[in-house]
Design a protein around this motif. Sequence first.
Motif, PDB file in Angstrom:
ATOM      1  N   ALA A   1      53.688  61.883  56.069  1.00 22.86           N
ATOM      2  CA  ALA A   1      53.702  62.595  57.344  1.00 22.86           C
ATOM      3  C   ALA A   1      54.595  63.825  57.293  1.00 22.86           C
ATOM      4  CB  ALA A   1      54.153  61.655  58.463  1.00 22.86           C
ATOM      5  N   GLY A   2      55.646  63.779  56.485  1.00 25.63           N
ATOM      6  CA  GLY A   2      56.585  64.899  56.431  1.00 25.63           C
ATOM      7  C   GLY A   2      56.151  66.046  55.555  1.00 25.63           C
ATOM      8  N   LEU A   3      55.076  65.864  54.794  1.00 18.87           N
ATOM      9  CA  LEU A   3      54.666  66.912  53.862  1.00 18.87           C
ATOM     10  C   LEU A   3      54.243  68.192  54.573  1.00 18.87           C
ATOM     11  CD1 LEU A   3      52.623  64.829  51.259  1.00 18.87           C
ATOM     12  CD2 LEU A   3      54.901  65.821  50.964  1.00 18.87           C
ATOM     13  N   ALA A   4      53.650  68.048  55.753  1.00 17.30           N
ATOM     14  CA  ALA A   4      53.170  69.235  56.473  1.00 17.30           C
ATOM     15  C   ALA A   4      54.315  70.107  56.972  1.00 17.30           C
ATOM     16  CB  ALA A   4      52.293  68.808  57.642  1.00 17.30           C
ATOM     17  N   ASP A   5      55.467  69.498  57.210  1.00 19.95           N
ATOM     18  CA  ASP A   5      56.597  70.239  57.791  1.00 19.95           C
ATOM     19  C   ASP A   5      57.620  70.688  56.765  1.00 19.95           C
ATOM     20  OD1 ASP A   5      55.515  69.804  60.356  1.00 19.95           O
ATOM     21  OD2 ASP A   5      56.458  67.826  60.440  1.00 19.95           O
ATOM     22  N   GLU A   6      57.734  69.958  55.667  1.00 19.44           N
ATOM     23  CA  GLU A   6      58.767  70.260  54.689  1.00 19.44           C
ATOM     24  C   GLU A   6      58.155  70.373  53.297  1.00 19.44           C
ATOM     25  OE1 GLU A   6      62.044  67.550  54.828  1.00 19.44           O
ATOM     26  OE2 GLU A   6      61.818  67.213  56.978  1.00 19.44           O
ATOM     27  N   PRO A   7      58.096  71.559  52.722  1.00 14.49           N
ATOM     28  CA  PRO A   7      57.588  71.699  51.355  1.00 14.49           C
ATOM     29  C   PRO A   7      58.510  70.989  50.370  1.00 14.49           C
ATOM     30  CG  PRO A   7      58.579  73.749  52.096  1.00 14.49           C
ATOM     31  CD  PRO A   7      58.533  72.848  53.294  1.00 14.49           C
ATOM     32  N   LEU A   8      57.977  70.671  49.204  1.00 13.11           N
ATOM     33  CA  LEU A   8      58.779  69.991  48.197  1.00 13.11           C
ATOM     34  C   LEU A   8      59.929  70.875  47.726  1.00 13.11           C
ATOM     35  CD1 LEU A   8      56.102  68.279  45.891  1.00 13.11           C
ATOM     36  CD2 LEU A   8      57.291  67.338  47.895  1.00 13.11           C
ATOM     37  N   THR A   9      61.057  70.255  47.505  1.00  8.90           N
ATOM     38  CA  THR A   9      62.202  70.957  46.940  1.00  8.90           C
ATOM     39  C   THR A   9      62.010  71.091  45.433  1.00  8.90           C
ATOM     40  OG1 THR A   9      63.422  68.922  46.534  1.00  8.90           O
ATOM     41  CG2 THR A   9      63.666  69.929  48.715  1.00  8.90           C
TER      42      THR A   9
END
Length: 319
Positions: free
Chosen positions: A293-301
């Motif tokens: 769910a968090g992938l849409a808001d936070e790109p991978l570091t």
Amino acid sequence: MAKKTRNRAGAAGAATGENPRRPCPCGSGKRYKACHGAGDDVIVTRPFAGLAAEPDLVAMREFLPSAVAPLPLREASPVPVTLATVLPGASAALVRPDGEILLGMQVQTRSGDLSADLARALRWAREAEPGSALPVVGPGVGGAEPIRLQDVLDADASLELTLHPDFGWWVAGSDDGAEPAPEVAATLERANAVIMPTEPVVAEGVRAAYWVDTGTKAHLRWVRPEPEDQLMAALARLQARGELALTEDTRYAGAFRAHGLLVPVWDLDRELHVKEWAAPVAAFAARLEAALAGLADEPLTDAERRARDALAGKQVTLR
């Protein structure tokens, strides 16, 4: 003749079959009837796309040893139709003396579309005499009109799987309780000897996850429905956080691709009963859903991208 291209994205987004002019799921850009439905040898990389039962079908095809499930057809059938992992002689289909139809998943095939093979076998079985068996399925079996599993199944229904410890159901009810013939008994004994104990992990939010005892190790094999890129990104995020293991004593072993889906695998402690894995697997399922769910808001570091690259090296592809 124009050269066909194999577009994986097209295969993954195949239509469910209600439009007779639907594109072929192989991604060629042609209509299904004019391409793979006409006996083309193009491999359909995600044959069960569009079906809620897709993870169950992949598990039955690839690693469940002895399992059956009623086939959730769109229209009621006058006789029971049962999907099975493997049938005697690895037959594609058989019709019991009482008329029940059984379709095999683990079969030899003459086409590149498992969905079409199953639908053809079903159509053949509906016209076959009781006691008949179909050794091999492929183009030309069950009539010339193209058909796929998506055309006959309830797209929203999952499979109600029953796992068996042996293959006794091969002969159950076929001879009014009589002992099987010696050659049948010998076949059963050989088949039962190679079964790896397998049980589903039953927990909230968990589906298509199976505990498997290979004899030297125990594994969790979990068929996931998400697109591979999304799933790998979420797994990488958990890996970077140190949350990829199910417990401190487990190890993420890698993943294999099967029919368009990714199947992550963990090494487990063989001494623990399958029920003891329910809570850890459910907890992981919640972590994974949050990561997805968090992938849409936070790109991978940067660290998560490195973790993704490392995990990609632990993947293999099955046909």
